[in-house]
Design an enzyme around this catalytic site. Structure first.
Site, PDB file in Angstrom:
ATOM      1  CB  CYS A   1      -6.400   0.158   4.820  1.00  0.00           C
ATOM      2  SG  CYS A   1      -4.757  -0.581   4.881  1.00  0.00           S
TER       3      CYS A   1
ATOM      4  CG  HIS B   1      -2.025  -0.970   1.189  1.00  0.00           C
ATOM      5  ND1 HIS B   1      -3.109  -0.906   2.019  1.00  0.00           N
ATOM      6  CD2 HIS B   1      -2.219  -2.052   0.381  1.00  0.00           C
ATOM      7  CE1 HIS B   1      -3.950  -1.903   1.737  1.00  0.00           C
ATOM      8  NE2 HIS B   1      -3.421  -2.618   0.752  1.00  0.00           N
TER       9      HIS B   1
ATOM     10  CB  CYS C   1      -1.793   1.984   5.871  1.00  0.00           C
ATOM     11  SG  CYS C   1      -1.402   1.188   4.301  1.00  0.00           S
TER      12      CYS C   1
ATOM     13  CD  GLU D   1      -1.852   4.692   3.084  1.00  0.00           C
ATOM     14  OE1 GLU D   1      -1.576   3.841   2.213  1.00  0.00           O
ATOM     15  OE2 GLU D   1      -3.012   4.981   3.385  1.00  0.00           O
TER      16      GLU D   1
HETATM   17 ZN   LIG Z   1      -3.337   0.461   3.437  1.00  0.00          ZN
END
Ligand SMILES: [Zn+2]
Length: 152
Positions: free
Chosen positions: A82, A52, A85, A54
């Protein structure tokens, strides 16, 4: 650079990622007014469910700063982080999280809302089973070894 410029950079990374057939997520880590890490969602291209934006940005910032503590850094993300993250942001101890787009409450069944619900359940009620399995060689306990090596 100021807050809005960092956010525009995260959004531009996300926009470019979509143009390259990726997901609409971009992130930047900022220390003392400078970008020290950037990332985009690279899940599909890298076949990595943890890639992801981040997390990618945190990895780059930590590599560049040669440390795991980002408590003097902020993170800017195109979308609200999310749970994975957010946990990484807590592990890295970032100061502030800025995001442009909140999570879509109508997102897919396997999205953030689902994971937050799962995390709130007792382990034995979660969709993914967790089972404790004993170490057959208790003399080789990595936790004991770690404690022994890290005694003051
Ligand atoms: Zn994430």
């Amino acid at each position: 650079m100021v807050k809005q410029e960092f956010m525009q950079k995260a959004i531009a990374l996300a926009y470019e990622n979509v143009q390259k057939k990726g997901e609409p997520y971009g992130a930047v880590v900022v220390k003392d007014g400078e970008i020290v890490g950037t990332g985009v969602n690279d899940v599909k291209a890298a076949n990595d469910p943890t890639a992801h934006a981040e997390i990618q940005a945190i990895r780059e910032a930590c590599r560049r700063l040669n440390r795991t503590d980002l408590s003097d850094c902020d993170i800017y993300a195109s979308g609200e982080p999310c749970p994975m993250c957010l946990a990484a942001i807590y592990w890295a101890q970032c100061q502030t999280v800025y995001y442009a787009y909140p999570k879509d409450p109508s997102e897919s069944e396997l999205g953030s809302a689902y994971i937050y619900k799962q995390l709130a359940l007792p382990a034995n009620e979660r969709a993914i089973a967790m089972e404790k399995v004993a170490n057959e060689h208790p003399e080789m306990n990595p936790f004991d070894l770690w404690r022994e090596l890290n005694r003051n």
